[in-house]
Motif scaffolding. Structure first.
Motif, short mmCIF file in Angstrom:
data_model
loop_
_atom_site.label_atom_id
_atom_site.label_comp_id
_atom_site.label_asym_id
_atom_site.label_seq_id
_atom_site.Cartn_x
_atom_site.Cartn_y
_atom_site.Cartn_z
N CYS A 196 0.82 -1.20 0.00
CA CYS A 196 0.00 0.00 0.00
C CYS A 196 0.86 1.26 0.00
O CYS A 196 0.48 2.29 -0.58
CB CYS A 196 -0.93 -0.01 1.20
N THR A 200 0.73 4.17 -2.74
CA THR A 200 0.58 5.55 -2.30
C THR A 200 1.51 6.48 -3.07
O THR A 200 1.11 7.57 -3.51
CB THR A 200 0.87 5.65 -0.79
N TYR A 203 0.19 6.98 -6.66
CA TYR A 203 -0.91 7.94 -6.72
C TYR A 203 -0.42 9.37 -6.48
O TYR A 203 -0.94 10.32 -7.09
CB TYR A 203 -1.98 7.58 -5.68
N ALA A 227 -3.50 10.31 -0.68
CA ALA A 227 -2.94 9.17 -1.41
C ALA A 227 -3.04 7.89 -0.59
O ALA A 227 -3.36 6.82 -1.12
CB ALA A 227 -1.49 9.47 -1.78
N ILE A 228 -2.76 7.98 0.72
CA ILE A 228 -2.88 6.80 1.58
C ILE A 228 -4.33 6.34 1.67
O ILE A 228 -4.63 5.14 1.62
CB ILE A 228 -2.31 7.11 2.97
N ALA A 231 -5.16 4.65 -1.67
CA ALA A 231 -4.41 3.41 -1.87
C ALA A 231 -4.91 2.30 -0.96
O ALA A 231 -4.96 1.13 -1.36
CB ALA A 231 -2.92 3.65 -1.63
N SER A 232 -5.28 2.63 0.27
CA SER A 232 -5.78 1.60 1.18
C SER A 232 -7.11 1.03 0.71
O SER A 232 -7.38 -0.16 0.91
CB SER A 232 -5.94 2.19 2.58
#
Length: 349
Positions: A196, A200, A203, A227-228, A231-232
């Motif tokens: 992830c 991140t 992205y 972004a996190i 992505a998660s």
């Protein structure tokens, strides 16, 4: 077609010859451009060049394009190598009889040193360190021309905490340790994986390319958070909800998180696809950057148990490759092994 008002009506060659007593000299018609012919089809050369341009400016979409963080880190790496080169020979000249300790481990015939990080199972701690270092280089070596600062990422307009920001908060670049602590806190609280973290970074660079913005001290936290968050949800099967991030960051609201996610997706043009080739490129570029910045992954001697596991995995991959090769093998044989079908006369009674 016989109607005189039709747009396709034209006089026959016979009538044109009767209207002119003598033949006119041949005059070649001027060549018409694609604009004059109203042809909107794109030439094949234009399509090929467009792919090259997209590859140059969209490294998060094309596996052959160089990542942005790696190119931005190379400037500082050259300066570090020069200083290390000078300091190394200065240390040798001053301490000829007392050489310094050997910091790097090298493999030999009897001992093989390996790290526990692979492209399919990266090391979480060192992957987060590498991503934080990549974000640090993005901020440090950003464009100076002053690109626009989107309001949704401005921490002054949308603070993450109730503590008042200093007036010159946008003038000082954050340190690498500060970025690492922020990312590590989110990953440990949300129990996110190392894969992830790589997504991140993909992205983040895609946002900077698509939206044509730069990451700076005033917006880096909210860009990394968006972004996190995205992505998660894309990578993990059991994604963390936005309200869960509000439990980690106590002073942020769910409405703010929802708006951040919505605008992040719009700026990405809803392109959340990360091909495996792009993912692998980012992983190996992170390793290259870590090696250049002396941020090596921890090396351990190869034990007997680990060697047996690697051998078992290798045999398993080899068997699966052989099965795949057999299934895709062409059904053609040589003339030596060619078996002809014999036709026997049938007796009908």
């Amino acid at each position: 077609m016989g109607n005189t008002t039709s747009c396709c009506v034209s006089s026959s060659p016979k009538h044109r010859r009767n209207n002119h007593s003598r033949l006119e000299p041949y005059r070649p018609e001027p060549e018409l451009s694609r604009e004059d012919t109203a042809c909107n089809l794109q030439h094949i050369s234009d399509r090929e060049n467009m792919d090259d341009l997209n590859m140059e400016y969209n490294p998060s979409d094309h596996p052959r394009a160089s990542t942005i963080f790696l190119s931005k880190s190379q400037t500082d790496v050259r300066e570090k190598r020069k200083s290390l080169y000078i300091n190394h020979f200065t240390h040798i000249s001053e301490n000829k009889h007392h050489p310094g300790p050997v910091r790097r481990k090298y493999s030999s015939c009897s001992t093989i040193f390996l790290d526990d990080s692979t492209v399919s199972q990266p090391n979480l701690k060192y992957t987060i360190k590498c991503v934080a270092l990549a974000i640090y280089y993005h901020i440090k070596n950003r464009e100076i021309d002053g690109r626009m600062l989107l309001d949704i990422f401005d921490e002054k307009a949308h603070p993450l905490s109730k503590s008042e920001l200093p007036s010159d908060y946008s003038m000082h670049d954050p340190e690498q340790k500060q970025i690492y602590r922020f990312v590590r806190t989110l990953f440990s609280a949300a129990q996110l994986t190392a894969e992830c973290a790589i997504v991140t970074l993909v992205y983040l660079e895609r946002l900077l390319t698509y939206a044509e913005i730069d990451i700076c001290p005033a917006n880096w936290k909210r860009i990394v958070l968006g972004a996190i968050l995205l992505a998660s949800k894309v990578w993990d099967d059991q994604a963390v909800w936005n309200v869960d991030y509000c439990q980690i960051l106590k002073d942020i609201t769910v409405e703010d998180m929802n708006e951040l996610e919505r605008q992040f997706l719009e700026l990405l043009q809803f392109n959340i696809n990360v091909p495996s080739s792009v993912y692998a490129k980012y992983y190996f570029d992170l390793r290259s950057m870590a090696e250049a910045n002396s941020l090596s992954y921890p090396l351990e001697p190869l034990s007997r148990d680990k060697a047996q596991k690697l051998e078992a995995i290798s045999r398993l991959c080899e068997d699966s490759y052989k099965d795949l090769k057999k299934s895709t093998k062409k059904r053609s044989v040589s003339a030596d092994n060619l078996s002809m079908v014999r036709w026997c006369p049938a007796i009908l009674s």
